[in-house]
Scaffold this motif. Structure first.
Motif, PDB file in Angstrom:
ATOM      1  N   ALA A  35       0.821  -1.212   0.000  1.00  0.00           N
ATOM      2  CA  ALA A  35       0.000   0.000   0.000  1.00  0.00           C
ATOM      3  C   ALA A  35       0.855   1.262   0.000  1.00  0.00           C
ATOM      4  O   ALA A  35       1.877   1.339   0.686  1.00  0.00           O
ATOM      5  CB  ALA A  35      -0.916   0.000   1.214  1.00  0.00           C
ATOM      6  N   SER A  36       0.423   2.240  -0.772  1.00  0.00           N
ATOM      7  CA  SER A  36       1.008   3.571  -0.690  1.00  0.00           C
ATOM      8  C   SER A  36       0.613   4.177   0.656  1.00  0.00           C
ATOM      9  O   SER A  36      -0.383   3.781   1.259  1.00  0.00           O
ATOM     10  CB  SER A  36       0.493   4.452  -1.829  1.00  0.00           C
ATOM     11  OG  SER A  36       0.810   3.884  -3.080  1.00  0.00           O
ATOM     12  N   ALA A  37       1.388   5.135   1.112  1.00  0.00           N
ATOM     13  CA  ALA A  37       1.096   5.722   2.416  1.00  0.00           C
ATOM     14  C   ALA A  37       1.616   7.146   2.501  1.00  0.00           C
ATOM     15  O   ALA A  37       2.492   7.550   1.721  1.00  0.00           O
ATOM     16  CB  ALA A  37       1.729   4.882   3.523  1.00  0.00           C
ATOM     17  N   SER A  38       1.066   7.896   3.451  1.00  0.00           N
ATOM     18  CA  SER A  38       1.661   9.186   3.766  1.00  0.00           C
ATOM     19  C   SER A  38       2.967   8.894   4.504  1.00  0.00           C
ATOM     20  O   SER A  38       3.196   7.779   4.956  1.00  0.00           O
ATOM     21  CB  SER A  38       0.704  10.016   4.641  1.00  0.00           C
ATOM     22  OG  SER A  38       0.357   9.287   5.798  1.00  0.00           O
ATOM     23  N   SER A  49       5.776  15.367   8.767  1.00  0.00           N
ATOM     24  CA  SER A  49       4.952  14.423   8.012  1.00  0.00           C
ATOM     25  C   SER A  49       4.578  15.005   6.668  1.00  0.00           C
ATOM     26  O   SER A  49       4.472  16.217   6.502  1.00  0.00           O
ATOM     27  CB  SER A  49       3.668  14.093   8.788  1.00  0.00           C
ATOM     28  OG  SER A  49       3.973  13.452   9.998  1.00  0.00           O
ATOM     29  N   SER A  50       4.368  14.110   5.713  1.00  0.00           N
ATOM     30  CA  SER A  50       3.864  14.501   4.399  1.00  0.00           C
ATOM     31  C   SER A  50       2.520  13.820   4.197  1.00  0.00           C
ATOM     32  O   SER A  50       2.380  12.625   4.462  1.00  0.00           O
ATOM     33  CB  SER A  50       4.833  14.058   3.300  1.00  0.00           C
ATOM     34  OG  SER A  50       4.222  14.188   2.028  1.00  0.00           O
ATOM     35  N   THR A  51       1.538  14.560   3.741  1.00  0.00           N
ATOM     36  CA  THR A  51       0.217  13.988   3.496  1.00  0.00           C
ATOM     37  C   THR A  51       0.123  13.333   2.126  1.00  0.00           C
ATOM     38  O   THR A  51      -0.861  12.669   1.833  1.00  0.00           O
ATOM     39  CB  THR A  51      -0.872  15.067   3.615  1.00  0.00           C
ATOM     40  OG1 THR A  51      -0.572  16.130   2.694  1.00  0.00           O
ATOM     41  CG2 THR A  51      -0.918  15.632   5.035  1.00  0.00           C
ATOM     42  N   GLU A  52       1.162  13.507   1.308  1.00  0.00           N
ATOM     43  CA  GLU A  52       1.155  12.908  -0.026  1.00  0.00           C
ATOM     44  C   GLU A  52       1.250  11.384   0.093  1.00  0.00           C
ATOM     45  O   GLU A  52       2.162  10.857   0.731  1.00  0.00           O
ATOM     46  CB  GLU A  52       2.334  13.449  -0.841  1.00  0.00           C
ATOM     47  CG  GLU A  52       2.294  13.053  -2.298  1.00  0.00           C
ATOM     48  CD  GLU A  52       3.425  13.657  -3.104  1.00  0.00           C
ATOM     49  OE1 GLU A  52       3.364  13.583  -4.338  1.00  0.00           O
ATOM     50  OE2 GLU A  52       4.377  14.191  -2.495  1.00  0.00           O
ATOM     51  N   VAL A  53       0.289  10.697  -0.510  1.00  0.00           N
ATOM     52  CA  VAL A  53       0.227   9.241  -0.423  1.00  0.00           C
ATOM     53  C   VAL A  53       0.926   8.632  -1.630  1.00  0.00           C
ATOM     54  O   VAL A  53       0.499   8.816  -2.771  1.00  0.00           O
ATOM     55  CB  VAL A  53      -1.238   8.761  -0.338  1.00  0.00           C
ATOM     56  CG1 VAL A  53      -1.300   7.234  -0.322  1.00  0.00           C
ATOM     57  CG2 VAL A  53      -1.904   9.329   0.903  1.00  0.00           C
ATOM     58  N   LEU A  54       2.028   7.926  -1.366  1.00  0.00           N
ATOM     59  CA  LEU A  54       2.794   7.305  -2.450  1.00  0.00           C
ATOM     60  C   LEU A  54       3.733   6.255  -1.875  1.00  0.00           C
ATOM     61  O   LEU A  54       3.824   6.077  -0.675  1.00  0.00           O
ATOM     62  CB  LEU A  54       3.577   8.360  -3.234  1.00  0.00           C
ATOM     63  CG  LEU A  54       4.410   9.405  -2.477  1.00  0.00           C
ATOM     64  CD1 LEU A  54       5.729   8.849  -1.996  1.00  0.00           C
ATOM     65  CD2 LEU A  54       4.657  10.613  -3.359  1.00  0.00           C
ATOM     66  N   TYR A  87      11.672  -2.527  -3.619  1.00  0.00           N
ATOM     67  CA  TYR A  87      11.017  -3.361  -2.605  1.00  0.00           C
ATOM     68  C   TYR A  87      11.773  -4.680  -2.511  1.00  0.00           C
ATOM     69  O   TYR A  87      12.140  -5.270  -3.537  1.00  0.00           O
ATOM     70  CB  TYR A  87       9.573  -3.671  -3.002  1.00  0.00           C
ATOM     71  CG  TYR A  87       8.551  -2.684  -2.495  1.00  0.00           C
ATOM     72  CD1 TYR A  87       7.611  -3.063  -1.547  1.00  0.00           C
ATOM     73  CD2 TYR A  87       8.518  -1.373  -2.980  1.00  0.00           C
ATOM     74  CE1 TYR A  87       6.655  -2.165  -1.087  1.00  0.00           C
ATOM     75  CE2 TYR A  87       7.569  -0.475  -2.532  1.00  0.00           C
ATOM     76  CZ  TYR A  87       6.633  -0.880  -1.582  1.00  0.00           C
ATOM     77  OH  TYR A  87       5.699   0.009  -1.124  1.00  0.00           O
ATOM     78  N   VAL A  88      11.982  -5.143  -1.284  1.00  0.00           N
ATOM     79  CA  VAL A  88      12.503  -6.492  -1.060  1.00  0.00           C
ATOM     80  C   VAL A  88      11.425  -7.264  -0.307  1.00  0.00           C
ATOM     81  O   VAL A  88      11.060  -6.903   0.821  1.00  0.00           O
ATOM     82  CB  VAL A  88      13.816  -6.486  -0.261  1.00  0.00           C
ATOM     83  CG1 VAL A  88      14.279  -7.929  -0.020  1.00  0.00           C
ATOM     84  CG2 VAL A  88      14.898  -5.698  -0.994  1.00  0.00           C
ATOM     85  N   ARG A 111      -3.295  -2.729  -2.474  1.00  0.00           N
ATOM     86  CA  ARG A 111      -2.799  -2.647  -1.099  1.00  0.00           C
ATOM     87  C   ARG A 111      -1.984  -3.867  -0.684  1.00  0.00           C
ATOM     88  O   ARG A 111      -1.118  -3.777   0.176  1.00  0.00           O
ATOM     89  CB  ARG A 111      -3.959  -2.431  -0.138  1.00  0.00           C
ATOM     90  CG  ARG A 111      -4.733  -1.142  -0.416  1.00  0.00           C
ATOM     91  CD  ARG A 111      -5.778  -0.856   0.638  1.00  0.00           C
ATOM     92  NE  ARG A 111      -5.191  -0.672   1.951  1.00  0.00           N
ATOM     93  CZ  ARG A 111      -4.607   0.447   2.380  1.00  0.00           C
ATOM     94  NH1 ARG A 111      -4.523   1.496   1.571  1.00  0.00           N
ATOM     95  NH2 ARG A 111      -4.099   0.526   3.593  1.00  0.00           N
ATOM     96  N   THR A 112      -2.286  -5.017  -1.270  1.00  0.00           N
ATOM     97  CA  THR A 112      -1.541  -6.241  -0.987  1.00  0.00           C
ATOM     98  C   THR A 112      -1.277  -6.969  -2.298  1.00  0.00           C
ATOM     99  O   THR A 112      -1.947  -6.724  -3.309  1.00  0.00           O
ATOM    100  CB  THR A 112      -2.300  -7.187  -0.035  1.00  0.00           C
ATOM    101  OG1 THR A 112      -3.532  -7.571  -0.651  1.00  0.00           O
ATOM    102  CG2 THR A 112      -2.553  -6.528   1.314  1.00  0.00           C
ATOM    103  N   ILE A 113      -0.319  -7.887  -2.231  1.00  0.00           N
ATOM    104  CA  ILE A 113      -0.032  -8.693  -3.407  1.00  0.00           C
ATOM    105  C   ILE A 113       0.291 -10.119  -2.950  1.00  0.00           C
ATOM    106  O   ILE A 113       0.980 -10.318  -1.941  1.00  0.00           O
ATOM    107  CB  ILE A 113       1.140  -8.087  -4.232  1.00  0.00           C
ATOM    108  CG1 ILE A 113       1.220  -8.746  -5.607  1.00  0.00           C
ATOM    109  CG2 ILE A 113       2.469  -8.173  -3.488  1.00  0.00           C
ATOM    110  CD1 ILE A 113       2.129  -7.990  -6.578  1.00  0.00           C
ATOM    111  N   SER A 114      -0.239 -11.084  -3.677  1.00  0.00           N
ATOM    112  CA  SER A 114       0.042 -12.487  -3.373  1.00  0.00           C
ATOM    113  C   SER A 114       1.386 -12.878  -3.968  1.00  0.00           C
ATOM    114  O   SER A 114       1.952 -12.157  -4.798  1.00  0.00           O
ATOM    115  CB  SER A 114      -1.060 -13.379  -3.958  1.00  0.00           C
ATOM    116  OG  SER A 114      -1.015 -13.334  -5.383  1.00  0.00           O
TER     117      SER A 114
END
Length: 199
Positions: A105-108, A117-122, A128-129, A167-170
């Protein structure tokens, strides 16, 4: 009271530090660690262990882990690495193996360096590992045995392109994105390839 409320300097501890009450030693930091962190198969500690394993592979485990930072690992090469973990086996009694799912999932974001904090969701990482504790026999499960892990490395841009709002991946979904699959010994090379844009 001190007016300096800047970032706390955290130094690595050895575990031998005493826990004191009225000047008397009543325990040790190592005792606390043993009490709090021995369940390496549970979701929380397995995730922290996975971050440490990746940090080890990337020569980024010399300092201390920063809680709640928007980036899990910042390497000397300035690669920003997000670490996710999953496993077939859990600490609790199971009727079947767990389905392998990873959060993407992307997140702030919160910057631990500045406390802002940044409110930008990315997704803020370069890479990614995905760390899979693939072992499937509870009697011989040992998260400290790196032969029981498989690592999947993917450039973040691949997630942004193919799974922008997911938000998730199998595991099957991850494999369809053609990540670099490796054991611990190949992890640094795989991250370098993805961070450098050649994978």
């Amino acid at each position: 009271m001190s007016a300096d409320l800047g970032k706390l300097t955290v130094t690595r501890r050895s575990g031998s530090e005493p826990i004191l009450a009225n000047g008397e030693t009543v325990g040790s930091l190592g005792g606390f660690w043993s009490w709090a962190c021995s369940d390496l198969a549970g979701n929380t500690m397995r995730g922290v262990l996975a971050e440490y394993l990746v940090a080890l592979a990337l020569s980024s485990a010399t300092e201390t882990r920063t809680e709640w930072d928007s980036i899990d690992i910042r390497t000397p090469e300035r690669w920003r690495v997000e670490v996710k973990s999953s496993a077939y086996l859990q600490s609790w009694a199971q009727s079947k193996l767990s389905k392998v799912l990873f959060s993407i999932a992307s997140a702030s974001g919160w910057d631990a360096q500045t406390g802002t904090s940044s409110t930008e969701v990315l997704r803020r990482s370069d890479v990614y590992v995905f760390c899979l504790l693939h072992h499937q026999d509870k009697q011989t499960l040992n998260p400290l045995d790196l032969d029981q892990w498989t690592f999947y490395v993917l450039a973040t841009r691949a997630l942004d392109e193919h799974c922008p709002s997911q938000r998730t991946i199998s595991l099957a979904g991850l494999r369809r994105l053609d990540p670099l699959e490796t054991d611990f010994s190949g992890l640094r090379k795989a991250v370098a390839a993805c961070a450098g844009g050649t994978a």
